[in-house]
Every structure is written in C-alpha cells, then in structure tokens.
Design a protein around this motif. Sequence first.
Motif, short mmCIF file in Angstrom:
data_model
loop_
_atom_site.label_atom_id
_atom_site.label_comp_id
_atom_site.label_asym_id
_atom_site.label_seq_id
_atom_site.Cartn_x
_atom_site.Cartn_y
_atom_site.Cartn_z
N PRO A 22 -3.62 6.56 6.07
CA PRO A 22 -3.68 7.12 4.90
C PRO A 22 -2.37 6.69 4.00
O PRO A 22 -2.78 6.22 2.76
N GLY A 23 -1.29 6.62 4.57
CA GLY A 23 -0.02 6.11 3.55
C GLY A 23 -0.11 4.60 3.40
O GLY A 23 0.29 4.42 2.13
N HIS A 24 -1.14 3.87 3.81
CA HIS A 24 -1.20 2.26 3.72
C HIS A 24 -2.00 2.37 2.12
O HIS A 24 -1.78 1.43 1.34
N VAL A 25 -3.10 3.20 1.89
CA VAL A 25 -3.85 3.26 0.78
C VAL A 25 -2.85 3.54 -0.49
O VAL A 25 -3.00 2.96 -1.36
N HIS A 26 -1.95 4.59 -0.32
CA HIS A 26 -0.97 4.85 -1.21
C HIS A 26 -0.21 3.65 -1.68
O HIS A 26 -0.08 3.57 -2.86
N PHE A 27 0.31 3.14 -0.31
CA PHE A 27 1.12 2.01 -0.82
C PHE A 27 0.76 0.75 -1.42
O PHE A 27 1.16 0.27 -2.25
N PHE A 28 -0.60 0.46 -1.13
CA PHE A 28 -1.32 -0.64 -1.75
C PHE A 28 -2.20 -0.33 -3.11
O PHE A 28 -2.67 -1.46 -3.72
N ARG A 29 -2.44 0.88 -3.24
CA ARG A 29 -3.14 1.49 -4.30
C ARG A 29 -2.91 0.75 -5.76
O ARG A 29 -3.60 -0.02 -6.32
N HIS A 30 -1.93 0.61 -6.19
CA HIS A 30 -1.21 0.04 -7.35
C HIS A 30 -1.15 -1.57 -7.45
O HIS A 30 -1.60 -2.15 -8.10
N PRO A 31 -0.78 -1.99 -6.25
CA PRO A 31 -0.60 -3.42 -6.20
C PRO A 31 -2.14 -4.20 -6.11
O PRO A 31 -2.25 -5.06 -6.81
N ILE A 32 -3.21 -3.34 -5.46
CA ILE A 32 -4.30 -3.91 -5.63
C ILE A 32 -4.86 -3.93 -7.04
O ILE A 32 -5.32 -4.91 -7.68
N ALA A 33 -4.60 -2.74 -7.82
CA ALA A 33 -5.02 -2.83 -9.17
C ALA A 33 -4.40 -3.76 -10.01
O ALA A 33 -4.93 -4.51 -10.91
N GLU A 34 -3.09 -3.84 -9.72
CA GLU A 34 -2.16 -5.00 -10.43
C GLU A 34 -2.82 -6.64 -10.14
O GLU A 34 -2.77 -7.23 -11.06
N LEU A 35 -3.11 -6.74 -9.04
CA LEU A 35 -3.51 -8.06 -8.59
C LEU A 35 -4.75 -8.41 -9.37
O LEU A 35 -4.92 -9.34 -9.95
N GLN A 36 -5.69 -7.46 -9.22
CA GLN A 36 -7.19 -7.69 -9.93
C GLN A 36 -6.84 -7.95 -11.45
O GLN A 36 -7.66 -8.47 -11.96
N ALA A 37 -5.83 -7.04 -11.88
CA ALA A 37 -5.76 -6.99 -13.38
C ALA A 37 -5.16 -8.56 -13.99
O ALA A 37 -5.54 -8.84 -15.03
N ARG A 38 -4.53 -9.18 -12.77
CA ARG A 38 -4.06 -10.33 -12.93
C ARG A 38 -5.03 -11.53 -12.79
O ARG A 38 -4.67 -12.99 -12.75
N GLY A 39 -6.31 -11.15 -12.41
CA GLY A 39 -7.30 -12.04 -12.29
C GLY A 39 -7.47 -12.58 -10.71
O GLY A 39 -8.25 -13.46 -10.45
N HIS A 40 -6.95 -11.79 -9.82
CA HIS A 40 -6.70 -12.29 -8.40
C HIS A 40 -7.98 -11.65 -7.70
O HIS A 40 -8.39 -10.54 -7.98
N GLU A 41 -8.28 -12.15 -6.62
CA GLU A 41 -9.49 -11.50 -5.96
C GLU A 41 -8.99 -10.87 -4.61
O GLU A 41 -8.25 -11.35 -3.66
N VAL A 42 -9.37 -9.62 -4.50
CA VAL A 42 -8.67 -8.85 -3.48
C VAL A 42 -9.76 -8.32 -2.79
O VAL A 42 -10.98 -7.59 -3.03
N HIS A 43 -9.71 -8.50 -1.35
CA HIS A 43 -10.48 -7.96 -0.46
C HIS A 43 -9.85 -6.91 0.39
O HIS A 43 -8.83 -7.02 1.12
#
Length: 357
Positions: free
Chosen positions: A10-31
């Motif tokens: 569960p802690g990994h979800v919190h940790f990566f939640r905002h980076p995932i959104a940030e990467l997607q906002a910059r046009g990157h493809e996240v899986h």
Amino acid sequence: MRVVVTIQHPGHVHFFRHPIAELQARGHEVHVFARESDVAIALLEAYDIDHEVLAGESDSLLSLATVQATYELRLLARARRIDPDVITAIGGVAAAHVSSVLGTKSVIFYDTEHATLITRLAYPFADVICTPSCYRAEIGPAQRTYPGYHELAYLHPDRFEPDPTVREAVGLEPDDRVALVRLSSWEASHDVGHGGFDDPREVIDRLEAAGCSVLLTVEGEPPADLASYQFTTSPDRMHDLLAVADIVVSEGATTAAEAAVLGTPAIYVNPASLGYTAELEAEYGLLFGFDGPDRHTRALDRIDSVLEEPADTWTQRRERLLADRIDVTEFIVRQLETVASPQVSNRSPSATNPRKS
C-alpha cells in the motif's frame, strides 16, 4: 517516454501516486503493475490509477517466494511487450531483475536499511538506487541521495491538504483529543525476530486515562478485547486521520513517519531503528523511538509527556522540517526522466510511440 511502475505494498501506491500523475501530465506513457497486498489494490482503485494485478497475496514467508516468482515472470512478459524506457519501484526486486533481462534502465527507491534480503536481491541489478540522505548504508556509484523522506512524496503540503471532516466520518466529536494506535502483524520478511508493545491493552488504557479517544488500526486481526476500538474508513483517508490526531502510537515505521511529517507527534515502538526514524527524532523531535526490553514502559511514560506539550510545539517543529526537506515527487520525476533520456533519444520517432500509424 514509457515508464513501468511496480506496486507491491500500500505504501508504494502513496509514493508513486503523484509521480504517475505528473509523468502523465508531461505526456509520458505510464504502465502500473501490482501485487495484491493488504489494501494496495483498493488504494489504486480509490485514486483511479489504471493498473493490472499480476499476483495475489502471500500468507506466509514460505509462500512469498512463489508469489514473487509468479509476479516477476508475468511482469517480464508485460514489460517485453511494452518495451519501457525505465522501470521503477520501491525495493524493486522484480523491477531490477526484469530490467536486467530486457536491457532496460531501472530506478529503485528504498529507505529500509535492515531489509537486507531485498537489498541483496535488488541492488546488484539496479541502475540507480535512490535513498534519503539519512539512509545509513553506502551503496556505491549507483546511489543517489536526496534531502527528504518517502512520506514527503505524498504528504508534502504541496501535495496534500488534510480534510478535517474525517473526524465526523469516524464518529469523533469536534473537541475530542484523538489518539491513533497502529499495531503491526510482524509477518513481513524484515520483521522476523522483532516485536512491539508487550500489552496493547495497557497502551489504550494509558491514552484513555489522558483523555484521548482511541482509534485502532491493525495489520491482520485485532486482539479480541480491542476489536471495539477499530474504526472504519476508506484507506485513502488514513492520512487525514493522522493529520487531525493529537498523538500517534505505532509499531510500524511508516505510520510513525507519516504522522511526524504531518506535525503529529509519534511514539514508535519497534527494535528496528532506521535512518529516517532516527533523524525525525534527533533532528526534529517529532518521533520518539523505543526498543530494548523496557521499550513498553518507557513508551507509556513518553505518551504522557507528549500529550502535555502545547500543540504549537509540533507545528513549529514541522515547519522547520519542511524548510529543510524537499517535495520528493519532484525528485522522483526528475530521476526517471534523467535516467530514461538516453534511451528515449536513441529511439526513432516511430519507436517512441508505436501506437501511432
């Protein structure tokens, strides 16, 4: 850029939640790929993060090896099709192994020095290993350090604003003094041989005697006589609760650190002293750690002294912490883009996004 993120806690979800959104906002493809673990999948769904579950939970240390092998094989198959520029994770055993097989770059984040099984399995295969500057081990040329904690990837004030309505959601009155107690299961691989409180009942009695309403969260099943203290709320609201609490008493390091960076004093009872728990105690006085044979008694005494302090004490200490530490989400995104950039630049335009005709 194509990024694979692996989630096994569960802690990994919190940790990566905002980076995932940030990467997607910059046009990157996240899986995002995940293994079932406690409320990890529920959190991914609560945050509306697209993901695929590759393996179930392990119910013992023995079954963990089988689950991990299943997870790695399935991750390898998915990553081979995606052809990512970088694979990232916390701990990162699967991420480091799969990236090595595929010749893809890996960026691993970790902050738990005593989890030596994970570090032995992951570190030799990782391209970049990012640790807080307070991390006590020197890893070598692959190590990158930063002035922060994992918890500041999602609890930095630029990323998180507590919702005080959580009080009503768990049945608290506006003027209640609140104590949150977190008990661990002691079943994780790095918990073998460790233990916390001698008698959790005494902890709750001490908190109630100090005028606190006690909320209990437990890994696994609670002791029968404490079941009535458990509360019900969605897992994504736990941090709101930590922020409004007057004190947090925890056998788990993550919960104690989360409370501390939110400005809620934390009593941490666990033989494992980590770089970040030690720094939150020695540098900022927001966490108080106890181990040794008399840890239970000393922690109970500290509860009383913490509750006697004025609330401004913790606010001022948190402000000093935030002045010294960074928004870790920015660091995560920068590392992924930097490590992946040589691979991205070497791709042809058609290879960068194979979905385009």
